[in-house]
Enzyme design. Structure first.
Site, PDB file in Angstrom:
ATOM      1  N   TYR A 254       0.836  -1.193   0.182  1.00 51.29           N
ATOM      2  CA  TYR A 254       0.207  -0.100  -0.035  1.00 51.29           C
ATOM      3  C   TYR A 254       0.917   1.283   0.107  1.00 51.29           C
ATOM      4  CZ  TYR A 254      -3.820   3.147   1.133  1.00 51.29           C
ATOM      5  OH  TYR A 254      -5.081   3.917   0.987  1.00 51.29           O
TER       6      TYR A 254
ATOM      7  N   PHE B 116      -7.361  19.905 -24.217  1.00 53.28           N
ATOM      8  CA  PHE B 116      -8.089  18.596 -24.755  1.00 53.28           C
ATOM      9  C   PHE B 116      -9.509  18.670 -23.840  1.00 53.28           C
ATOM     10  CE2 PHE B 116      -9.051  14.267 -24.495  1.00 53.28           C
ATOM     11  CZ  PHE B 116      -9.332  14.024 -26.077  1.00 53.28           C
ATOM     12  N   ASP B 117     -10.461  17.817 -24.340  1.00 54.27           N
ATOM     13  CA  ASP B 117     -11.738  17.968 -23.856  1.00 54.27           C
ATOM     14  C   ASP B 117     -11.949  17.784 -22.235  1.00 54.27           C
ATOM     15  OD1 ASP B 117     -11.631  15.382 -24.406  1.00 54.27           O
ATOM     16  OD2 ASP B 117     -13.568  15.319 -25.674  1.00 54.27           O
TER      17      ASP B 117
ATOM     18  N   ASP C 131       0.427  20.144 -20.657  1.00 56.27           N
ATOM     19  CA  ASP C 131      -0.077  18.817 -20.869  1.00 56.27           C
ATOM     20  C   ASP C 131       0.790  17.999 -21.906  1.00 56.27           C
ATOM     21  OD1 ASP C 131      -1.564  16.733 -21.870  1.00 56.27           O
ATOM     22  OD2 ASP C 131      -3.614  17.728 -22.033  1.00 56.27           O
TER      23      ASP C 131
ATOM     24  N   ALA D  99       0.895  14.855 -22.584  1.00 55.55           N
ATOM     25  CA  ALA D  99       0.294  13.254 -23.102  1.00 55.55           C
ATOM     26  C   ALA D  99       1.311  12.798 -24.080  1.00 55.55           C
ATOM     27  CB  ALA D  99      -0.999  13.419 -23.612  1.00 55.55           C
TER      28      ALA D  99
ATOM     29  N   LYS E 191      -0.414   7.442 -23.465  1.00 59.82           N
ATOM     30  CA  LYS E 191      -0.099   7.970 -24.726  1.00 59.82           C
ATOM     31  C   LYS E 191       1.596   7.408 -24.704  1.00 59.82           C
ATOM     32  CE  LYS E 191      -4.255  10.146 -24.583  1.00 59.82           C
ATOM     33  NZ  LYS E 191      -5.191  10.110 -23.620  1.00 59.82           N
TER      34      LYS E 191
ATOM     35  N   HIS F 213     -21.502  12.986 -28.007  1.00 58.73           N
ATOM     36  CA  HIS F 213     -21.070  11.983 -28.996  1.00 58.73           C
ATOM     37  C   HIS F 213     -20.977  10.543 -28.311  1.00 58.73           C
ATOM     38  CE1 HIS F 213     -17.899  14.102 -26.930  1.00 58.73           C
ATOM     39  NE2 HIS F 213     -17.081  13.107 -27.205  1.00 58.73           N
TER      40      HIS F 213
HETATM   41  C1  P70 Z   1      -7.698  10.705 -27.254  1.00 56.89           C
HETATM   42  C2  P70 Z   1      -7.715  10.600 -25.557  1.00 56.89           C
HETATM   43  C3  P70 Z   1      -6.946  11.968 -24.001  1.00 56.89           C
HETATM   44  C4  P70 Z   1      -5.992  12.994 -23.616  1.00 56.89           C
HETATM   45  C5  P70 Z   1      -5.486  14.007 -24.269  1.00 56.89           C
HETATM   46  C6  P70 Z   1      -4.781  15.141 -23.934  1.00 56.89           C
HETATM   47  C7  P70 Z   1      -3.815  15.806 -24.833  1.00 56.89           C
HETATM   48  C8  P70 Z   1      -5.410  14.671 -21.827  1.00 56.89           C
HETATM   49  C9  P70 Z   1      -6.183  13.393 -22.124  1.00 56.89           C
HETATM   50  C10 P70 Z   1      -7.031  12.651 -20.999  1.00 56.89           C
HETATM   51  C11 P70 Z   1      -9.322  10.584 -25.270  1.00 56.89           C
HETATM   52  C12 P70 Z   1     -10.305   9.785 -26.271  1.00 56.89           C
HETATM   53  C13 P70 Z   1     -10.900  10.618 -27.317  1.00 56.89           C
HETATM   54  C14 P70 Z   1     -11.519   9.995 -28.184  1.00 56.89           C
HETATM   55  C15 P70 Z   1     -11.985   8.525 -27.991  1.00 56.89           C
HETATM   56  C16 P70 Z   1     -11.324   7.931 -26.915  1.00 56.89           C
HETATM   57  C17 P70 Z   1     -10.600   8.437 -26.270  1.00 56.89           C
HETATM   58  N1  P70 Z   1      -7.156  11.703 -25.291  1.00 56.89           N
HETATM   59  N2  P70 Z   1      -4.631  15.209 -22.469  1.00 56.89           N
HETATM   60  O1  P70 Z   1      -7.950   9.470 -27.782  1.00 56.89           O
HETATM   61  O2  P70 Z   1      -6.309  11.749 -20.714  1.00 56.89           O
HETATM   62  O3  P70 Z   1      -7.831   9.909 -21.369  1.00 56.89           O
HETATM   63  O4  P70 Z   1      -5.565   9.358 -19.618  1.00 56.89           O
HETATM   64  O5  P70 Z   1      -7.885  10.600 -19.035  1.00 56.89           O
HETATM   65  O6  P70 Z   1      -5.357  13.814 -25.703  1.00 56.89           O
HETATM   66  O7  P70 Z   1      -7.187  11.561 -27.798  1.00 56.89           O
HETATM   67  P1  P70 Z   1      -7.016  10.187 -20.181  1.00 56.89           P
END
Ligand code: P70
Length: 466
Positions: A73, A125-126, A216, A218, A259, A451
């Protein structure tokens, strides 16, 4: 001429069978899912390009590391190994693991964003956007204008517009901006890189106003490889040296490790500030787990520690970016437009240009997503009006995004050149009958993030073209 991408710097030891189901079955599956590919089963996909997030193949070293996972843990050996890798690659003073990128974003926003405050970035990112909003904050996207032109070949189309950023900070002031960000590479803008010169200038600008600067990260390794290829002065630096320089400019970072750390689950939150780190640990314990595991299993931490280095390997990065460029070139040869120049993790097909007879309110990129499944059992993701059109509460009018795109994200180390050829050939077949493809309308759509759960029905072609 189509570029030949460097041969895969690995050979295949374990295989996962995929199956191409017949066209009649695909048609039934589409109807069952209300023509929404998020609602379909992975087993019905032949090539799944929905996302490059957590869908890559781990290496033998990562699977071996999983066996060494220490599930204690507190203070597990796995944490100590991850700590050493994170320190070596990123160099921040403090870090916590998180279960994925959005958990790191949630904790940072919970600790620092107050209602009414702004967080600028090139493009959020969203999930980052949503986590800022969830705390009452307001995200702002200040990318250069070139990012919105699919034909513009700017080498660093993810760059922040520095004049817009300065004007923004001067307008709202330090008190209204708890921290600033930049996304590398810029996913929402097509996987486009940011130059080191731009990151330096952004850091200087934030710091001039005493605003903490977060990256960010990723897809930071892909961004660093683009810098090595495209930015004068970096040709002979290693990607790891470039990464060191990049992170030395920032006060912290959030990362979806799914990623560029090539793991199936995991994230990171790194900071230099001691007081912020204390707040982060308290929030993490409340929501995710103890700071030495952050909501992950010990074995996940070990897979990440190894994956961080594999993601920086230049033979891998050259193959990876070569693969994306190859797929885009083959699609372009068929006379189909994609965002130029090709980004790091995927190819963004211009569905609006392919189906000029389908207006944006009948969702041309959704139509292409359906057609790609119908023709070849391939799954992409719509990045157009289904995902981004929104109703302006003040005017009562709909706002539509500038581009109707279908993203084909390439999972890491997963598909071969012949898989990509199959994708390009399938798109070419669709182009031949593009005029006979109709638009769609919602039969169900929730108000937010529609979506994921919306359902559709095809419109009759006469209606679509009327
Ligand atoms: C993608 C996925 C996640 C992401 C990112 C950046 C630049 C943070 C995150 C969040 C999400 C996705 C979109 C469409 C379909 C499936 C999945 N991106 N910042 O594919 O990270 O997912 O680990 O919480 O691109 O681009 P996490």
């Amino acid at each position: 001429m189509t570029p030949i991408y460097p041969p895969e710097p690995f050979r295949i030891k374990v295989v996962e069978p995929i199956r191409l189901i017949p066209p009649e079955e695909r048609e039934l599956k589409l109807i069952e899912a209300g023509y929404n590919l998020f609602l379909m089963k992975a087993e019905d996909m032949f090539i799944d390009l929905l996302t490059d997030s957590g869908t890559g193949a781990m290496s033998q070293e990562q699977w071996a590391a999983i066996m060494r996972g220490d599930e204690s843990y507190a203070g597990a050996r796995s944490f100590v190994r991850l700590e050493a890798a994170v320190q070596d690659v990123f160099g921040f003073k403090h870090f916590v693991p998180t279960h994925q990128g959005r958990a790191a974003e949630n904790i940072l926003a919970a600790c620092r964003v107050k209602p009414g405050q702004w967080v600028p970035s090139n493009m959020h990112f969203d999930t980052t956007d949503a986590n800022i909003r969830a705390r009452g904050g307001r995200p702002a996207n200040l990318v250069i204008d070139e990012a919105h032109d699919p034909e513009n070949r700017h080498p660093f189309k993810g760059n922040m517009d520095l004049a817009k950023l300065r004007a923004f900070i001067e307008k709202y002031g330090r008190e209204q901006i708890p921290f600033g960000m930049i996304t590398v590479t810029n996913n929402a803008g097509g996987g486009q890189p940011v130059s080191m010169a731009n990151i330096k200038a952004v850091a200087d600008l934030y710091h001039e106003f005493d605003i903490p600067f977060f990256i960010d990260a990723a897809r930071y390794a892909e961004n660093c490889y683009f810098i090595k290829q495209r930015e004068p002065g970096y040709e002979s630096k290693s990607v790891k040296e470039i990464a060191h320089e990049m992170f030395s400019l920032a006060d912290g970072m959030t990362m979806s490790a799914k990623k560029d750390a090539i793991v199936n689950i995991g994230g990171l939150l790194c900071v230099n500030d001691d007081a912020l780190f204390q707040d982060i640990k308290n929030e993490l314990i409340l929501r995710e787990g103890f700071p030495t595991y952050g909501g992950l299993a010990g074995r996940d931490l070990d897979a990440m520690a190894v994956g961080l280095y594999e993601g920086l390997d230049e033979a891998y990065l050259s193959y990876r970016l070569g693969q994306t460029a190859y797929l885009a070139a083959r699609i372009n040869e068929a006379g189909i437009q994609t965002i130029q120049p090709t980004g790091g993790h995927g190819v963004y097909v211009n569905a609006g240009a392919l189906f000029p007879h389908i207006p944006n309110y009948e969702f041309p990129a959704q139509a292409l997503a359906v057609e790609l499944y119908r023709e070849g059992a391939i799954r992409g993701v719509e990045i157009g009006s289904v995902m981004f059109a929104c109703l302006d509460p003040e005017t009562g009018l709909w706002h539509y995004p500038k581009l109707e795109l279908l993203r084909l994200a390439i999972p890491r180390r997963t598909y071969t050149q012949s898989h990509l050829d199959y994708v390009a050939d399938t798109l070419a077949n669709i182009k031949d009958r593009a005029h006979s493809v109709s638009g769609y309308r919602f039969t169900y759509a929730p108000e937010l993030l529609r979506h994921f759960t919306a359902r559709f029905e095809p419109l009759a072609l006469e209606v679509a073209s009327a």
